[in-house]
Design a protein around this motif. Structure first.
Motif, PDB file in Angstrom:
ATOM      1  N   LYS A  88     -39.747   8.997  -0.160  1.00 43.78           N
ATOM      2  CA  LYS A  88     -38.415   9.424   0.234  1.00 43.78           C
ATOM      3  C   LYS A  88     -37.323   8.862  -0.665  1.00 43.78           C
ATOM      4  CE  LYS A  88     -39.535  10.369   5.043  1.00 43.78           C
ATOM      5  NZ  LYS A  88     -39.193  10.141   6.463  1.00 43.78           N
ATOM      6  N   SER A  89     -37.667   7.981  -1.556  1.00 39.56           N
ATOM      7  CA  SER A  89     -36.681   7.471  -2.504  1.00 39.56           C
ATOM      8  C   SER A  89     -37.378   6.992  -3.768  1.00 39.56           C
ATOM      9  CB  SER A  89     -35.864   6.330  -1.887  1.00 39.56           C
ATOM     10  OG  SER A  89     -36.687   5.219  -1.639  1.00 39.56           O
ATOM     11  N   SER A  90     -36.588   6.836  -4.814  1.00 38.57           N
ATOM     12  CA  SER A  90     -37.141   6.358  -6.083  1.00 38.57           C
ATOM     13  C   SER A  90     -36.065   5.590  -6.837  1.00 38.57           C
ATOM     14  CB  SER A  90     -37.662   7.524  -6.925  1.00 38.57           C
ATOM     15  OG  SER A  90     -36.622   8.436  -7.235  1.00 38.57           O
ATOM     16  N   THR A  91     -36.507   4.860  -7.846  1.00 39.71           N
ATOM     17  CA  THR A  91     -35.597   4.088  -8.682  1.00 39.71           C
ATOM     18  C   THR A  91     -35.977   4.277 -10.136  1.00 39.71           C
ATOM     19  OG1 THR A  91     -35.297   2.392  -6.973  1.00 39.71           O
ATOM     20  CG2 THR A  91     -34.680   1.801  -9.222  1.00 39.71           C
ATOM     21  N   LEU A  92     -35.000   4.615 -10.930  1.00 36.72           N
ATOM     22  CA  LEU A  92     -35.187   4.683 -12.378  1.00 36.72           C
ATOM     23  C   LEU A  92     -34.760   3.346 -12.956  1.00 36.72           C
ATOM     24  CD1 LEU A  92     -35.758   6.539 -14.905  1.00 36.72           C
ATOM     25  CD2 LEU A  92     -33.260   6.757 -15.053  1.00 36.72           C
ATOM     26  N   ILE A  93     -35.594   2.765 -13.787  1.00 34.66           N
ATOM     27  CA  ILE A  93     -35.283   1.464 -14.368  1.00 34.66           C
ATOM     28  C   ILE A  93     -35.201   1.583 -15.884  1.00 34.66           C
ATOM     29  CG2 ILE A  93     -36.023  -0.933 -14.633  1.00 34.66           C
ATOM     30  CD1 ILE A  93     -37.587  -0.598 -12.006  1.00 34.66           C
ATOM     31  N   LEU A  94     -34.042   1.218 -16.411  1.00 38.33           N
ATOM     32  CA  LEU A  94     -33.876   1.063 -17.859  1.00 38.33           C
ATOM     33  C   LEU A  94     -33.987  -0.430 -18.121  1.00 38.33           C
ATOM     34  CD1 LEU A  94     -30.773   3.386 -18.361  1.00 38.33           C
ATOM     35  CD2 LEU A  94     -33.192   4.018 -18.391  1.00 38.33           C
ATOM     36  N   PRO A  95     -35.058  -0.897 -18.718  1.00 38.11           N
ATOM     37  CA  PRO A  95     -35.352  -2.335 -18.731  1.00 38.11           C
ATOM     38  C   PRO A  95     -34.343  -3.195 -19.483  1.00 38.11           C
ATOM     39  CG  PRO A  95     -36.924  -1.137 -20.070  1.00 38.11           C
ATOM     40  CD  PRO A  95     -36.123  -0.110 -19.349  1.00 38.11           C
ATOM     41  N   HIS A  96     -33.851  -2.716 -20.587  1.00 37.56           N
ATOM     42  CA  HIS A  96     -32.893  -3.492 -21.380  1.00 37.56           C
ATOM     43  C   HIS A  96     -31.777  -2.546 -21.816  1.00 37.56           C
ATOM     44  CE1 HIS A  96     -35.843  -6.723 -21.498  1.00 37.56           C
ATOM     45  NE2 HIS A  96     -36.735  -5.859 -21.921  1.00 37.56           N
ATOM     46  N   ALA A  97     -30.806  -2.370 -20.946  1.00 38.94           N
ATOM     47  CA  ALA A  97     -29.783  -1.353 -21.183  1.00 38.94           C
ATOM     48  C   ALA A  97     -28.945  -1.666 -22.425  1.00 38.94           C
ATOM     49  CB  ALA A  97     -28.872  -1.243 -19.961  1.00 38.94           C
ATOM     50  N   THR A  98     -28.637  -0.626 -23.171  1.00 40.73           N
ATOM     51  CA  THR A  98     -27.753  -0.744 -24.324  1.00 40.73           C
ATOM     52  C   THR A  98     -26.534   0.147 -24.101  1.00 40.73           C
ATOM     53  OG1 THR A  98     -28.653   1.106 -25.595  1.00 40.73           O
ATOM     54  CG2 THR A  98     -29.799  -1.014 -25.775  1.00 40.73           C
ATOM     55  N   LEU A  99     -25.541  -0.014 -24.952  1.00 39.03           N
ATOM     56  CA  LEU A  99     -24.317   0.781 -24.811  1.00 39.03           C
ATOM     57  C   LEU A  99     -24.633   2.274 -24.894  1.00 39.03           C
ATOM     58  CD1 LEU A  99     -21.831  -1.350 -26.957  1.00 39.03           C
ATOM     59  CD2 LEU A  99     -22.166  -1.382 -24.479  1.00 39.03           C
ATOM     60  N   ARG A 100     -25.680   2.620 -25.660  1.00 35.74           N
ATOM     61  CA  ARG A 100     -26.040   4.029 -25.819  1.00 35.74           C
ATOM     62  C   ARG A 100     -26.658   4.629 -24.558  1.00 35.74           C
ATOM     63  NH1 ARG A 100     -29.286   3.924 -31.423  1.00 35.74           N
ATOM     64  NH2 ARG A 100     -29.978   1.986 -30.519  1.00 35.74           N
ATOM     65  N   ASP A 101     -26.944   3.790 -23.567  1.00 38.22           N
ATOM     66  CA  ASP A 101     -27.470   4.305 -22.297  1.00 38.22           C
ATOM     67  C   ASP A 101     -26.359   4.736 -21.351  1.00 38.22           C
ATOM     68  OD1 ASP A 101     -30.033   1.783 -22.442  1.00 38.22           O
ATOM     69  OD2 ASP A 101     -30.218   3.925 -22.917  1.00 38.22           O
TER      70      ASP A 101
END
Lengths: 115, 115
Positions: free
Chosen positions: B69-82
């Protein structure tokens, strides 16, 4: 390999005119979908073509039409333009009509301004 | 209508993990969870998709709860381009032409990565 190519990038038209936008999918992709993006309505599905046949259509008036050629290139046409048709028109391609199990690849869009 | 609910905006510090939630409480058993992102003035970019198992690729990780019923997207090491708008979409993904499935976009989450 080359991505999805949309032409032109920018377009200005007058109310009442018609416009044709072009989309060249990734080589080997046979499915092309079109989306309209506006600040108020967000991204909305227009239609999808696969092997020159329209497979699905969104809730847009008949002024919006499209077609796909044997080389998978697609065009969409908007007749009798209205101010509200000003939008970013996005094309997406896929190797299968439903996007298979992967994703669609989008072009950079054509920004249409109706004055 | 979109079948997902996302927070309208989030902030994250550069170098930290960005965790983007998505609720899809009415998801059907044969519907996948897809994530796309759209960087300003570009077409949406496919990130990842999954059915019920957690998925990871070179861009991100997708964590889907056991009840789906739910999910999470994880960007492990976010950069400005994200910095972008991130869309969570649920749709059936199947091969062939048994009814083309369009992408139904909601309003997404505007993620801002701060230096």
């Amino acid at each position: 390999k080359a991505g999805v190519t949309q032409t032109p990038r920018y377009l200005i038209k007058t109310r009442g005119q018609q416009v044709t936008l072009s989309c060249s999918p990734i080589s080997g992709h046979r499915s092309v979908s079109w989306y309209q993006q506006t600040p108020g309505q967000g991204l909305q599905f227009l239609f999808e073509y696969f092997s020159e046949t329209q497979r699905n259509k969104g809730n847009f008036p008949g002024r919006f039409s499209g077609r796909q050629f044997s080389n998978s290139r697609s065009e969409m046409n908007v007749s009798t333009l209205e101010l509200g048709d000003s939008a970013l028109y996005l094309c997406a391609s896929s190797s299968a009509p439903t996007g298979a199990r992967g994703g669609y690849t989008f072009g950079s869009g054509t920004r249409l301004t109706v004055v | 209508d979109a079948k997902t609910t996302q927070p309208p905006s989030m902030d994250c510090a550069e170098g930290r993990a960005a965790n983007l939630p998505c609720n899809h409480s009415t998801i059907s058993g044969n519907e996948y969870v897809y994530w796309y992102r759209q960087i300003h003035s570009q077409g949406p970019q496919y990130i990842i998709h999954g059915l019920k198992n957690n998925e990871t690729n070179e861009m991100a990780s997708l964590i889907i709860t056991e009840d789906r019923k739910s999910s999470t997207l994880i960007l492990p090491h976010a950069t400005l381009r994200d910095t972008a708008v991130y869309y969570c979409i649920v749709r059936v993904a199947r091969r062939g032409i048994q009814g083309a499935q369009k992408l139904v976009f909601g309003q997404g989450t505007r993620l801002t990565i701060n230096p």
